[in-house]
Design an enzyme around this catalytic site. Structure first.
Site, PDB file in Angstrom:
ATOM      1  CG  ASP A  64      35.841  22.230 -24.602  1.00  0.00           C
ATOM      2  OD1 ASP A  64      36.978  22.503 -24.183  1.00  0.00           O
ATOM      3  OD2 ASP A  64      35.293  21.131 -24.402  1.00  0.00           O
ATOM      4  CG  ASP A  66      40.204  17.318 -25.238  1.00  0.00           C
ATOM      5  OD1 ASP A  66      40.637  17.265 -26.391  1.00  0.00           O
ATOM      6  OD2 ASP A  66      40.925  17.280 -24.231  1.00  0.00           O
ATOM      7  CG  ASP A 252      32.272  18.052 -24.417  1.00  0.00           C
ATOM      8  OD1 ASP A 252      32.505  16.872 -24.102  1.00  0.00           O
ATOM      9  OD2 ASP A 252      33.016  18.992 -24.103  1.00  0.00           O
TER      10      ASP A 252
END
Length: 321
Positions: A64, A66, A252
């Site tokens: 990923d 961000d 995250d």
């Protein structure tokens, strides 16, 4: 090259003044096509596939953007609030502002910027805001036009924040470099962010050399469904040519985890201050760590168990929380 595409994408976004937020019918301009690393690859397959794509990889490592490559969520929140202020958004006389606590909820529930704003106005406040002295937009078309303009301005502000303050999260570039150097591992970036936003992050943090070595770079505009839909990860494995059991995702947030799990892939969570309290294991995470560096996460701790024990292997043994 993908680096050239990143530069082009980053230049698309322009700053809007408060007066630009007059609600109008949405334009029908075409979005920029998917990132590609070469014209040759684009002709062969309309994907973000590298000219230096890994031949016959055994596994894939998908990052990923961000929150994984760069801890950006506070940049996003501040940029949204700046865009809201510039547009003079108010509801019942109060300015529209997203607090840290509220944005934590949004980022762990809703994928993508425009869906976050629609959720806020339709589900949280249950009304769209006034835009300066104008009444709230009352038609779906006018509401979409406002969201589009807010997102464009927000992205411009966000890109400036990233350019001035971006620092990669600990260990992420080391793990990516190790994977890029391994001829058995395909490497990709799969982000729900718009091209304009993700392009700036990738350009600042990865640099041209790494970007050109990625096997796939798929951004939110490249697929029709945002995370937690598994579409972006399904698309990545299709382009790479591997089964879902051969792909490992680094995420995250809960939204990203749900996308990876729905795609049938193992997922390692590098949580942040705003996501650390989430029940990642309860939602199917294979492992979670505060960051990749402090726990010594490397390729062997991820793919070594998969090579020896297959799909039932435990990842990050002795390293994960």
């Amino acid at each position: 090259s993908v680096a050239t595409a990143l530069t082009l994408a980053a230049s698309l976004c322009c700053c809007l003044s408060a007066s630009a937020f007059v609600v109008s019918q949405p334009s029908h301009s075409h979005m920029m096509k998917s990132f590609v690393n070469s014209q040759q690859q684009q002709q062969r397959h309309q994907s973000s596939t590298s000219l230096f794509a890994t031949e016959n990889p055994e596994f894939a490592l998908l990052f990923d953007c961000d929150g994984v490559i760069l801890e950006t969520e506070e940049f996003h929140r501040l940029a949204y609030n700046a865009a809201f202020e510039a547009a003079e958004l108010t509801i019942d006389g109060e300015p529209v502002v997203w607090s840290v606590e509220y944005y934590d909820v949004l980022q762990n529930t809703i994928g993508g910027g425009k869906p976050k704003m629609f959720f806020h106005f339709r589900n949280t406040t249950k009304q769209f805001p006034m835009v300066g002295s104008q009444p709230p937009p009352s038609t779906p078309e006018a509401q979409q036009a406002l969201i589009n303009k807010l997102q464009t301005h927000k992205t411009s502000i966000y890109r400036d924040f990233v350019a001035e303050q971006a620092v990669p999260r600990p260990g992420v570039l080391q793990l990516m470099d190790e994977a890029l150097a391994d001829p058995t591992i395909a490497v990709g970036v799969c982000s729900a962010s718009t091209k304009e936003a993700a392009a700036k992050v990738l350009s600042v943090t990865l640099g041209e050399e790494r970007i050109n070595q990625l096997d796939v770079c798929i951004l939110g505009d490249d697929v029709s469904e945002k995370k937690p839909s598994p579409m972006i990860y399904n698309e990545a494995r299709t382009r790479i040519g591997l089964g879902k059991d051969k792909c490992v995702v680094i995420e995250d947030s809960m939204v990203g985890l749900r996308a990876a799990v729905a795609a049938g892939m193992k997922c390692v969570i590098t949580y942040t201050g705003s996501t650390e309290k989430e029940d990642f294991y309860g939602q199917g995470a294979s492992a979670k760590v505060p960051d990749l560096a402090s726990c010594g996460v490397d390729l062997e701790s991820i793919f070594g168990p998969l090579r020896s024990a297959g799909a039932d292997a435990e990842l990050l043994g002795g390293k994960k929380d």
